[in-house]
Scaffold this active site. Structure first.
Site, short mmCIF file in Angstrom:
data_model
loop_
_atom_site.label_atom_id
_atom_site.label_comp_id
_atom_site.label_asym_id
_atom_site.label_seq_id
_atom_site.Cartn_x
_atom_site.Cartn_y
_atom_site.Cartn_z
N ASP A 121 -82.73 50.21 38.57
CA ASP A 121 -83.49 48.97 38.43
C ASP A 121 -82.61 47.80 38.84
O ASP A 121 -81.42 47.74 38.49
CB ASP A 121 -83.97 48.80 36.98
CG ASP A 121 -85.06 47.76 36.85
OD1 ASP A 121 -86.20 48.12 36.51
OD2 ASP A 121 -84.77 46.56 37.09
N ILE A 122 -83.18 46.86 39.58
CA ILE A 122 -82.43 45.72 40.11
C ILE A 122 -82.04 44.73 39.00
O ILE A 122 -81.10 43.96 39.15
CB ILE A 122 -83.26 45.03 41.23
CG1 ILE A 122 -82.36 44.32 42.22
CG2 ILE A 122 -84.33 44.12 40.69
CD1 ILE A 122 -83.09 43.90 43.51
N ASN A 141 -94.97 50.96 31.37
CA ASN A 141 -95.81 49.79 31.10
C ASN A 141 -97.11 49.90 31.89
O ASN A 141 -97.08 50.12 33.10
CB ASN A 141 -95.07 48.50 31.51
CG ASN A 141 -93.80 48.29 30.69
OD1 ASN A 141 -93.78 48.58 29.50
ND2 ASN A 141 -92.74 47.82 31.33
N GLU A 171 -95.33 44.78 36.07
CA GLU A 171 -95.14 43.81 37.16
C GLU A 171 -95.41 44.44 38.51
O GLU A 171 -95.89 43.78 39.43
CB GLU A 171 -93.70 43.28 37.16
CG GLU A 171 -93.38 42.32 36.03
CD GLU A 171 -91.94 41.90 36.02
OE1 GLU A 171 -91.17 42.29 36.92
OE2 GLU A 171 -91.56 41.16 35.08
N VAL A 172 -95.05 45.71 38.65
CA VAL A 172 -95.22 46.40 39.93
C VAL A 172 -96.32 47.44 39.76
O VAL A 172 -96.21 48.33 38.91
CB VAL A 172 -93.90 47.06 40.38
CG1 VAL A 172 -94.10 47.79 41.71
CG2 VAL A 172 -92.78 46.02 40.51
N HIS A 187 -94.44 53.71 37.47
CA HIS A 187 -93.00 53.97 37.32
C HIS A 187 -92.68 54.18 35.86
O HIS A 187 -93.29 53.56 34.98
CB HIS A 187 -92.15 52.82 37.90
CG HIS A 187 -92.58 51.46 37.43
ND1 HIS A 187 -93.68 50.82 37.95
CD2 HIS A 187 -92.07 50.63 36.50
CE1 HIS A 187 -93.82 49.64 37.36
NE2 HIS A 187 -92.86 49.51 36.45
N HIS A 244 -89.50 53.88 33.32
CA HIS A 244 -88.14 53.37 33.14
C HIS A 244 -87.32 54.40 32.36
O HIS A 244 -87.80 54.91 31.35
CB HIS A 244 -88.14 52.07 32.32
CG HIS A 244 -88.87 50.91 32.94
ND1 HIS A 244 -88.21 49.83 33.49
CD2 HIS A 244 -90.21 50.66 33.09
CE1 HIS A 244 -89.11 48.95 33.95
NE2 HIS A 244 -90.32 49.42 33.71
P1 AMP Z 1 -92.55 46.78 35.12
O1 AMP Z 1 -92.39 45.45 34.44
O2 AMP Z 1 -92.68 47.93 34.18
O3 AMP Z 1 -93.62 46.74 36.19
O4 AMP Z 1 -91.17 47.06 35.85
C1 AMP Z 1 -90.87 46.69 37.16
C2 AMP Z 1 -89.38 46.86 37.31
O5 AMP Z 1 -89.06 46.86 38.69
C3 AMP Z 1 -88.56 45.73 36.67
O6 AMP Z 1 -87.69 46.28 35.67
C4 AMP Z 1 -87.79 45.14 37.83
O7 AMP Z 1 -86.48 44.74 37.49
C5 AMP Z 1 -87.79 46.28 38.84
N1 AMP Z 1 -87.64 45.89 40.22
C6 AMP Z 1 -88.28 44.89 40.87
N2 AMP Z 1 -87.89 44.85 42.16
C7 AMP Z 1 -86.97 45.85 42.33
C8 AMP Z 1 -86.20 46.32 43.43
N3 AMP Z 1 -86.29 45.76 44.65
N4 AMP Z 1 -85.36 47.35 43.22
C9 AMP Z 1 -85.26 47.92 42.01
N5 AMP Z 1 -85.97 47.54 40.94
C10 AMP Z 1 -86.81 46.51 41.09
#
Ligand code: AMP
Ligand code: ZN
Length: 114
Positions: free
Chosen positions: A31-32, A87, A95-96, A100, A102
């Protein structure tokens, strides 16, 4: 591949990521914005927006994803324990919109989560 999806772009190699696991169906990468000393994301290579979009055809893939998480935890020495988080939708902080899980480890965790 969904053209506006960040994680599909990582799978396609269009956006760099630090890979920790890969097989035919699953990709794992760091994770970034790490929320623990070890924080990786496990994603299916198929674009699936949310856990609500899973069908029976995804059962084996999701089982493989969870087993991959355990294998990474073992490999990373997270012997004290680790946390898996998924999530789903806005209230949970998704967010994405590409499924996924974690994988967090290397520290203690509270329950219930915030
Ligand atoms: P969520 O809030 O569960 O959708 O988690 C999305 C996760 O993606 C967050 O923890 C971000 O830090 C992670 N994230 C966003 N962009 C990137 C990226 N380019 N590379 C790796 N992780 C990312
Ligand atoms: Zn995607």
């Amino acid at each position: 591949m969904e053209k506006d999806c960040l994680f599909c772009k990582i799978i396609a190699g269009e956006i760099p990521a630090e890979k920790v696991y890969e097989d035919e169906r699953i990709l794992g990468f760091k994770d970034i914005r790490p929320a623990a000393p070890f924080h990786a994301l496990l994603i299916p290579k198929e674009h699936i927006p949310t856990f609500n979009d899973l069908g029976e055809a995804h059962d084996a893939m999701m089982g493989g994803l969870l087993r991959a998480a355990a294998a990474i935890a073992r490999q990373e020495g997270l012997d004290e324990g680790y946390r898996l988080v998924g999530n789903c939708l806005k209230a949970a902080g998704q967010e994405v919109y590409h499924i996924h899980v974690h994988l967090l480890g290397g520290r203690g965790f509270n329950w219930p989560p915030g």
